[in-house]
Design a protein around this motif. Structure first.
Motif, mmCIF file in Angstrom:
data_model
loop_
_atom_site.group_PDB
_atom_site.id
_atom_site.type_symbol
_atom_site.label_atom_id
_atom_site.label_comp_id
_atom_site.label_asym_id
_atom_site.label_seq_id
_atom_site.Cartn_x
_atom_site.Cartn_y
_atom_site.Cartn_z
ATOM 1 N N VAL A 1 0.833 -1.206 0.000
ATOM 2 C CA VAL A 1 0.000 0.000 0.000
ATOM 3 C C VAL A 1 0.869 1.258 0.000
ATOM 4 C CG1 VAL A 1 -1.625 1.351 1.388
ATOM 5 C CG2 VAL A 1 -1.999 -1.092 1.067
ATOM 6 N N LEU A 2 1.920 1.271 0.822
ATOM 7 C CA LEU A 2 2.798 2.448 0.890
ATOM 8 C C LEU A 2 3.561 2.662 -0.412
ATOM 9 C CD1 LEU A 2 4.253 2.119 4.510
ATOM 10 C CD2 LEU A 2 2.570 3.764 3.691
ATOM 11 N N ALA A 3 4.002 1.565 -1.018
ATOM 12 C CA ALA A 3 4.797 1.680 -2.242
ATOM 13 C C ALA A 3 3.966 2.134 -3.434
ATOM 14 C CB ALA A 3 5.455 0.337 -2.561
ATOM 15 N N ARG A 4 2.689 1.789 -3.436
ATOM 16 C CA ARG A 4 1.843 2.097 -4.599
ATOM 17 C C ARG A 4 0.980 3.338 -4.391
ATOM 18 N NH1 ARG A 4 5.170 -0.582 -6.531
ATOM 19 N NH2 ARG A 4 4.930 -2.632 -7.553
ATOM 20 N N SER A 5 0.986 3.908 -3.202
ATOM 21 C CA SER A 5 0.135 5.060 -2.931
ATOM 22 C C SER A 5 0.899 6.361 -3.105
ATOM 23 C CB SER A 5 -0.425 4.984 -1.509
ATOM 24 O OG SER A 5 -1.198 6.120 -1.222
ATOM 25 N N THR A 6 0.235 7.346 -3.695
ATOM 26 C CA THR A 6 0.815 8.685 -3.846
ATOM 27 C C THR A 6 0.022 9.714 -3.031
ATOM 28 O OG1 THR A 6 -0.537 9.033 -5.841
ATOM 29 C CG2 THR A 6 1.709 8.175 -6.147
ATOM 30 N N ALA A 7 -0.916 9.243 -2.225
ATOM 31 C CA ALA A 7 -1.735 10.161 -1.425
ATOM 32 C C ALA A 7 -0.918 10.765 -0.292
ATOM 33 C CB ALA A 7 -2.952 9.418 -0.869
ATOM 34 N N ARG A 8 -1.389 11.883 0.232
ATOM 35 C CA ARG A 8 -0.672 12.573 1.300
ATOM 36 C C ARG A 8 -0.639 11.753 2.582
ATOM 37 N NH1 ARG A 8 -2.783 18.901 0.805
ATOM 38 N NH2 ARG A 8 -1.890 19.312 -1.267
ATOM 39 N N TRP A 9 -1.704 10.979 2.821
ATOM 40 C CA TRP A 9 -1.761 10.220 4.059
ATOM 41 C C TRP A 9 -0.678 9.151 4.132
ATOM 42 C CZ3 TRP A 9 -2.194 5.163 2.992
ATOM 43 C CH2 TRP A 9 -2.841 4.788 1.816
ATOM 44 N N ALA A 10 -0.122 8.760 2.970
ATOM 45 C CA ALA A 10 0.906 7.716 2.967
ATOM 46 C C ALA A 10 2.142 8.158 3.747
ATOM 47 C CB ALA A 10 1.280 7.346 1.538
ATOM 48 N N ALA B 1 2.199 10.136 6.378
ATOM 49 C CA ALA B 1 1.895 10.023 7.806
ATOM 50 C C ALA B 1 1.940 8.564 8.253
ATOM 51 C CB ALA B 1 0.523 10.623 8.095
ATOM 52 N N VAL B 2 1.399 7.671 7.425
ATOM 53 C CA VAL B 2 1.441 6.243 7.753
ATOM 54 C C VAL B 2 2.872 5.752 7.805
ATOM 55 C CG1 VAL B 2 0.800 3.937 6.955
ATOM 56 C CG2 VAL B 2 -0.845 5.810 6.800
ATOM 57 N N ARG B 3 3.690 6.173 6.858
ATOM 58 C CA ARG B 3 5.094 5.753 6.820
ATOM 59 C C ARG B 3 5.852 6.258 8.046
ATOM 60 N NH1 ARG B 3 5.948 7.685 2.391
ATOM 61 N NH2 ARG B 3 5.544 5.832 1.102
ATOM 62 N N ALA B 4 5.535 7.461 8.483
ATOM 63 C CA ALA B 4 6.194 8.009 9.674
ATOM 64 C C ALA B 4 5.899 7.157 10.903
ATOM 65 C CB ALA B 4 5.741 9.450 9.902
ATOM 66 N N VAL B 5 4.662 6.685 11.024
ATOM 67 C CA VAL B 5 4.304 5.820 12.154
ATOM 68 C C VAL B 5 5.062 4.502 12.069
ATOM 69 C CG1 VAL B 5 2.413 4.541 13.233
ATOM 70 C CG2 VAL B 5 2.040 6.883 12.420
ATOM 71 N N VAL B 6 5.211 3.979 10.857
ATOM 72 C CA VAL B 6 5.947 2.722 10.663
ATOM 73 C C VAL B 6 7.398 2.868 11.110
ATOM 74 C CG1 VAL B 6 6.824 1.101 8.924
ATOM 75 C CG2 VAL B 6 4.457 1.904 8.810
ATOM 76 N N LEU B 7 7.972 4.041 10.875
ATOM 77 C CA LEU B 7 9.385 4.256 11.184
ATOM 78 C C LEU B 7 9.645 4.545 12.662
ATOM 79 C CD1 LEU B 7 10.419 6.471 8.125
ATOM 80 C CD2 LEU B 7 10.878 4.039 8.470
ATOM 81 N N VAL B 8 8.610 4.931 13.407
ATOM 82 C CA VAL B 8 8.799 5.318 14.812
ATOM 83 C C VAL B 8 9.484 4.230 15.640
ATOM 84 C CG1 VAL B 8 7.570 5.806 16.964
ATOM 85 C CG2 VAL B 8 7.025 7.087 14.910
ATOM 86 N N PRO B 9 9.062 2.943 15.553
ATOM 87 C CA PRO B 9 9.738 1.926 16.380
ATOM 88 C C PRO B 9 11.231 1.778 16.096
ATOM 89 C CG PRO B 9 7.643 1.090 15.582
ATOM 90 C CD PRO B 9 7.892 2.382 14.853
ATOM 91 N N LEU B 10 11.685 2.233 14.930
ATOM 92 C CA LEU B 10 13.108 2.133 14.610
ATOM 93 C C LEU B 10 13.950 3.099 15.434
ATOM 94 C CD1 LEU B 10 13.033 1.839 10.701
ATOM 95 C CD2 LEU B 10 13.430 0.016 12.359
#
Length: 261
Positions: free
Chosen positions: A75-84, A86-95
């Motif tokens: 979903v992240l790789a194929r989406s160009t929407a702005r919300w992507a 924000a979603v990616r930022a949440v994914v990176l937080v645990p790192l």
């Protein structure tokens, strides 16, 4: 040492120093192992229980990462929407979070007094300080490795093949299974191995969210930490065992003669 045209000679010394920074502590660990008593140190009941628990929970968390991470990366790789973003930022937080903070966040969510856990407890479902908590803690810290690695592979893959398959009438699910995923298989394998290795070595979030009950939540990293206070030789031997298992898992995938990941 021969290098490619785009690698100047001055790059080699800092590269070697960087490698040494990673390799020398491992050498120091090997040199400190008491090889005469190694077998007895790593085969105690507590050690065997901790190793078996770590292997089981790391495998379970890796499966969970695959089931959730592959769709998320797609979903992240194929989406160009702005919300992507924000979603990616949440994914990176645990790192970037200290693992213990991740454990506290999980406890605040799934603990008995957590905003979700208190409702689950009414239904008779307890998660915190159980083996399930170990799996969730490991998945929390290892899922980003799979998502980031696979998303990068998906973005680098040529989308033309999928477009051709869709033009020929293939359904989206068939395109995904027969075209897209085979194209990014090296990235998928790399992300899976990284997730498993990260889950196997997880300590902070696990001990905070799951505690340390032998045979139930005491993973091998937790056992190493406890042994460090009472038996340093056992802690060193178990540390070497954990490193050896992680190296063996990576070696199964990254074999000589095979392209990196």
């Amino acid at each position: 040492m021969r290098t490619r045209p785009d690698v100047p000679a001055w790059i080699v010394p800092p590269a070697l120093i960087g490698w040494a920074l990673l390799a020398l502590p491992l050498v120091g660990l090997v040199l400190r192992v008491d090889w005469r008593d190694f077998g007895s140190l790593v085969t105690t009941e507590a050690s065997r229980a901790a190793l078996w628990l770590s292997l089981r929970t790391a495998s379970a968390s890796t499966v969970l990462c695959l089931l959730l991470g592959v769709p998320l990366a797609l979903v992240l790789a194929r989406s160009t929407a702005r919300w992507a973003s924000a979603v990616r930022a949440v994914v990176l937080v645990p790192l970037v979070l200290p693992p213990v903070v991740g454990g506290i966040a999980l406890l605040a969510t799934f603990g008995r007094r957590g905003w979700l856990g208190q409702h689950l407890e009414v239904l008779g479902i307890e998660i915190a300080f159980t083996t399930v908590a170990v799996v969730l803690a490991q998945a929390f810290v290892s899922l980003p490795f799979l998502v980031v690695t696979l998303e990068g592979a998906l973005r680098a893959a040529d989308p033309g093949y999928a477009d051709v398959a869709a033009t020929l009438g293939a359904a989206p699910g068939r395109v995904l299974g027969r075209v897209t995923l085979p194209l990014v298989a090296p990235g998928l394998v790399a992300g899976t191995v990284l997730s498993f290795a990260r889950a196997l070595g997880e300590f902070g979030a696990t001990v905070t969210f799951a505690g340390s009950l032998q045979g139930v939540t005491r993973s091998l990293p937790t056992e190493i930490y406890l042994q460090r206070e009472v038996d340093p030789d056992a802690a060193i031997a178990l540390s070497f065992l954990l490193v050896a298992v992680a190296v063996a898992v990576i070696a199964l995938v990254h074999r000589p003669g095979r392209s990196p990941w």
